[in-house]
Design a protein around this motif. Structure first.
Motif, PDB file in Angstrom:
ATOM      1  N   GLU A  47     -17.708  12.456  -1.377  1.00  0.00           N
ATOM      2  CA  GLU A  47     -18.401  13.663  -1.840  1.00  0.00           C
ATOM      3  C   GLU A  47     -19.759  13.241  -2.383  1.00  0.00           C
ATOM      4  O   GLU A  47     -19.858  12.277  -3.145  1.00  0.00           O
ATOM      5  N   HIS A  48     -20.820  13.962  -2.001  1.00  0.00           N
ATOM      6  CA  HIS A  48     -22.179  13.531  -2.314  1.00  0.00           C
ATOM      7  C   HIS A  48     -22.444  13.375  -3.814  1.00  0.00           C
ATOM      8  O   HIS A  48     -23.234  12.542  -4.229  1.00  0.00           O
ATOM      9  N   HIS A  49     -21.783  14.153  -4.652  1.00  0.00           N
ATOM     10  CA  HIS A  49     -22.097  14.143  -6.090  1.00  0.00           C
ATOM     11  C   HIS A  49     -21.532  12.939  -6.843  1.00  0.00           C
ATOM     12  O   HIS A  49     -21.823  12.766  -8.019  1.00  0.00           O
ATOM     13  N   ILE A  50     -20.744  12.079  -6.191  1.00  0.00           N
ATOM     14  CA  ILE A  50     -20.216  10.909  -6.886  1.00  0.00           C
ATOM     15  C   ILE A  50     -21.031   9.640  -6.616  1.00  0.00           C
ATOM     16  O   ILE A  50     -20.761   8.590  -7.184  1.00  0.00           O
ATOM     17  N   LEU A  51     -22.062   9.729  -5.764  1.00  0.00           N
ATOM     18  CA  LEU A  51     -22.894   8.573  -5.435  1.00  0.00           C
ATOM     19  C   LEU A  51     -23.744   8.167  -6.640  1.00  0.00           C
ATOM     20  O   LEU A  51     -24.462   8.981  -7.209  1.00  0.00           O
ATOM     21  N   THR A  81     -20.166  13.299   3.000  1.00  0.00           N
ATOM     22  CA  THR A  81     -21.225  12.325   3.203  1.00  0.00           C
ATOM     23  C   THR A  81     -20.574  11.048   3.725  1.00  0.00           C
ATOM     24  O   THR A  81     -19.490  10.684   3.297  1.00  0.00           O
ATOM     25  N   GLU A  82     -21.228  10.369   4.653  1.00  0.00           N
ATOM     26  CA  GLU A  82     -20.660   9.150   5.216  1.00  0.00           C
ATOM     27  C   GLU A  82     -21.697   8.034   5.225  1.00  0.00           C
ATOM     28  O   GLU A  82     -22.892   8.287   5.294  1.00  0.00           O
ATOM     29  N   THR A  83     -21.222   6.801   5.151  1.00  0.00           N
ATOM     30  CA  THR A  83     -22.090   5.641   5.209  1.00  0.00           C
ATOM     31  C   THR A  83     -22.167   5.127   6.640  1.00  0.00           C
ATOM     32  O   THR A  83     -21.244   5.297   7.423  1.00  0.00           O
ATOM     33  N   LYS A  84     -23.303   4.495   6.964  1.00  0.00           N
ATOM     34  CA  LYS A  84     -23.479   3.829   8.251  1.00  0.00           C
ATOM     35  C   LYS A  84     -24.209   2.519   7.977  1.00  0.00           C
ATOM     36  O   LYS A  84     -25.195   2.491   7.261  1.00  0.00           O
ATOM     37  N   GLY A  85     -23.700   1.446   8.541  1.00  0.00           N
ATOM     38  CA  GLY A  85     -24.345   0.154   8.395  1.00  0.00           C
ATOM     39  C   GLY A  85     -23.712  -0.694   7.310  1.00  0.00           C
ATOM     40  O   GLY A  85     -22.674  -0.361   6.743  1.00  0.00           O
ATOM     41  N   ALA A  86     -24.373  -1.822   7.031  1.00  0.00           N
ATOM     42  CA  ALA A  86     -23.877  -2.776   6.048  1.00  0.00           C
ATOM     43  C   ALA A  86     -24.687  -2.678   4.755  1.00  0.00           C
ATOM     44  O   ALA A  86     -25.867  -2.347   4.778  1.00  0.00           O
ATOM     45  N   GLY A  87     -24.031  -2.949   3.635  1.00  0.00           N
ATOM     46  CA  GLY A  87     -24.700  -2.924   2.342  1.00  0.00           C
ATOM     47  C   GLY A  87     -23.727  -2.626   1.226  1.00  0.00           C
ATOM     48  O   GLY A  87     -22.513  -2.618   1.423  1.00  0.00           O
ATOM     49  N   GLN A  88     -24.276  -2.364   0.040  1.00  0.00           N
ATOM     50  CA  GLN A  88     -23.459  -2.029  -1.125  1.00  0.00           C
ATOM     51  C   GLN A  88     -23.691  -0.588  -1.525  1.00  0.00           C
ATOM     52  O   GLN A  88     -24.783  -0.051  -1.368  1.00  0.00           O
ATOM     53  N   ILE A  89     -22.633   0.016  -2.088  1.00  0.00           N
ATOM     54  CA  ILE A  89     -22.705   1.388  -2.573  1.00  0.00           C
ATOM     55  C   ILE A  89     -21.786   1.509  -3.782  1.00  0.00           C
ATOM     56  O   ILE A  89     -20.773   0.810  -3.868  1.00  0.00           O
ATOM     57  N   ALA A  90     -22.168   2.358  -4.735  1.00  0.00           N
ATOM     58  CA  ALA A  90     -21.364   2.535  -5.948  1.00  0.00           C
ATOM     59  C   ALA A  90     -21.125   4.018  -6.190  1.00  0.00           C
ATOM     60  O   ALA A  90     -22.008   4.851  -5.963  1.00  0.00           O
ATOM     61  N   PHE A  91     -19.913   4.336  -6.666  1.00  0.00           N
ATOM     62  CA  PHE A  91     -19.504   5.709  -6.936  1.00  0.00           C
ATOM     63  C   PHE A  91     -18.994   5.839  -8.368  1.00  0.00           C
ATOM     64  O   PHE A  91     -18.425   4.903  -8.917  1.00  0.00           O
ATOM     65  N   SER A  92     -19.173   7.032  -8.934  1.00  0.00           N
ATOM     66  CA  SER A  92     -18.597   7.342 -10.229  1.00  0.00           C
ATOM     67  C   SER A  92     -18.568   8.851 -10.400  1.00  0.00           C
ATOM     68  O   SER A  92     -19.371   9.566  -9.800  1.00  0.00           O
ATOM     69  N   ARG A  93     -17.658   9.297 -11.219  1.00  0.00           N
ATOM     70  CA  ARG A  93     -17.632  10.715 -11.580  1.00  0.00           C
ATOM     71  C   ARG A  93     -18.325  10.841 -12.931  1.00  0.00           C
ATOM     72  O   ARG A  93     -18.399   9.894 -13.697  1.00  0.00           O
ATOM     73  N   THR A  94     -18.796  12.032 -13.246  1.00  0.00           N
ATOM     74  CA  THR A  94     -19.527  12.227 -14.502  1.00  0.00           C
ATOM     75  C   THR A  94     -18.594  12.373 -15.698  1.00  0.00           C
ATOM     76  O   THR A  94     -19.030  12.313 -16.820  1.00  0.00           O
ATOM     77  N   ALA A  95     -17.309  12.567 -15.447  1.00  0.00           N
ATOM     78  CA  ALA A  95     -16.363  12.761 -16.544  1.00  0.00           C
ATOM     79  C   ALA A  95     -15.819  11.417 -17.013  1.00  0.00           C
ATOM     80  O   ALA A  95     -15.580  10.516 -16.226  1.00  0.00           O
ATOM     81  N   SER A  96     -15.638  11.280 -18.313  1.00  0.00           N
ATOM     82  CA  SER A  96     -15.040  10.054 -18.828  1.00  0.00           C
ATOM     83  C   SER A  96     -13.527  10.163 -18.774  1.00  0.00           C
ATOM     84  O   SER A  96     -12.973  11.248 -18.629  1.00  0.00           O
ATOM     85  N   GLY A  97     -12.846   9.032 -18.911  1.00  0.00           N
ATOM     86  CA  GLY A  97     -11.393   9.036 -18.918  1.00  0.00           C
ATOM     87  C   GLY A  97     -10.835   8.073 -17.893  1.00  0.00           C
ATOM     88  O   GLY A  97     -11.555   7.271 -17.322  1.00  0.00           O
ATOM     89  N   THR A  98      -9.560   8.186 -17.647  1.00  0.00           N
ATOM     90  CA  THR A  98      -8.902   7.237 -16.753  1.00  0.00           C
ATOM     91  C   THR A  98      -8.609   7.836 -15.383  1.00  0.00           C
ATOM     92  O   THR A  98      -7.830   7.285 -14.637  1.00  0.00           O
ATOM     93  N   SER A  99      -9.216   8.978 -15.058  1.00  0.00           N
ATOM     94  CA  SER A  99      -8.954   9.581 -13.747  1.00  0.00           C
ATOM     95  C   SER A  99      -9.507   8.677 -12.654  1.00  0.00           C
ATOM     96  O   SER A  99     -10.444   7.928 -12.858  1.00  0.00           O
ATOM     97  N   SER A 100      -8.906   8.763 -11.483  1.00  0.00           N
ATOM     98  CA  SER A 100      -9.325   7.895 -10.383  1.00  0.00           C
ATOM     99  C   SER A 100     -10.683   8.298  -9.854  1.00  0.00           C
ATOM    100  O   SER A 100     -11.078   9.448  -9.948  1.00  0.00           O
ATOM    101  N   ILE A 101     -11.354   7.341  -9.265  1.00  0.00           N
ATOM    102  CA  ILE A 101     -12.682   7.566  -8.719  1.00  0.00           C
ATOM    103  C   ILE A 101     -12.580   8.201  -7.408  1.00  0.00           C
ATOM    104  O   ILE A 101     -12.270   8.460  -6.528  1.00  0.00           O
TER     105      ILE A 101
END
Length: 101
Positions: A47-51, A81-101
């Protein structure tokens, strides 16, 4: 008493690992972050908003999901949203806590 029948606890979280075409790790305590190293052999859909961030070598684009009408009725996204190619990417949600990413 046979110890073969005693249940074994499995880990409830994985801090790092790998799969076909990807290595990943999680960081952070209050707000967890998932960082992925992609070799380009397999796309990742999200989902685009977790990038959080990505390396310039990694391209991102839109992917239309099948069954659009059913997805809309269920409240699920039609486009991912999808990735294409090689590289690094990081995701997170805006909410704190122990919910899964």
């Amino acid at each position: 008493m046979h110890t073969d029948y005693i249940p074994k606890l499995l880990p409830t979280s994985v801090d790092e690992g790998q799969g076909p075409g990807v290595q990943f790790r999680t960081d952070g305590e209050l707000v967890p972050m998932l960082t992925m190293e992609l070799d380009g052999s397999m796309p990742v859909y999200f989902e685009h908003h977790i990038l959080l961030w990505k390396t310039p070598s990694l391209e991102i684009g839109m992917h239309a999901m099948k069954g659009a009408f059913k997805r809309v009725i269920a409240g699920m996204p039609v486009f991912m949203t999808e990735t294409k190619g090689a590289g690094q990417i990081a995701f997170s949600r805006t909410a704190s806590g122990t919910s899964s990413i």
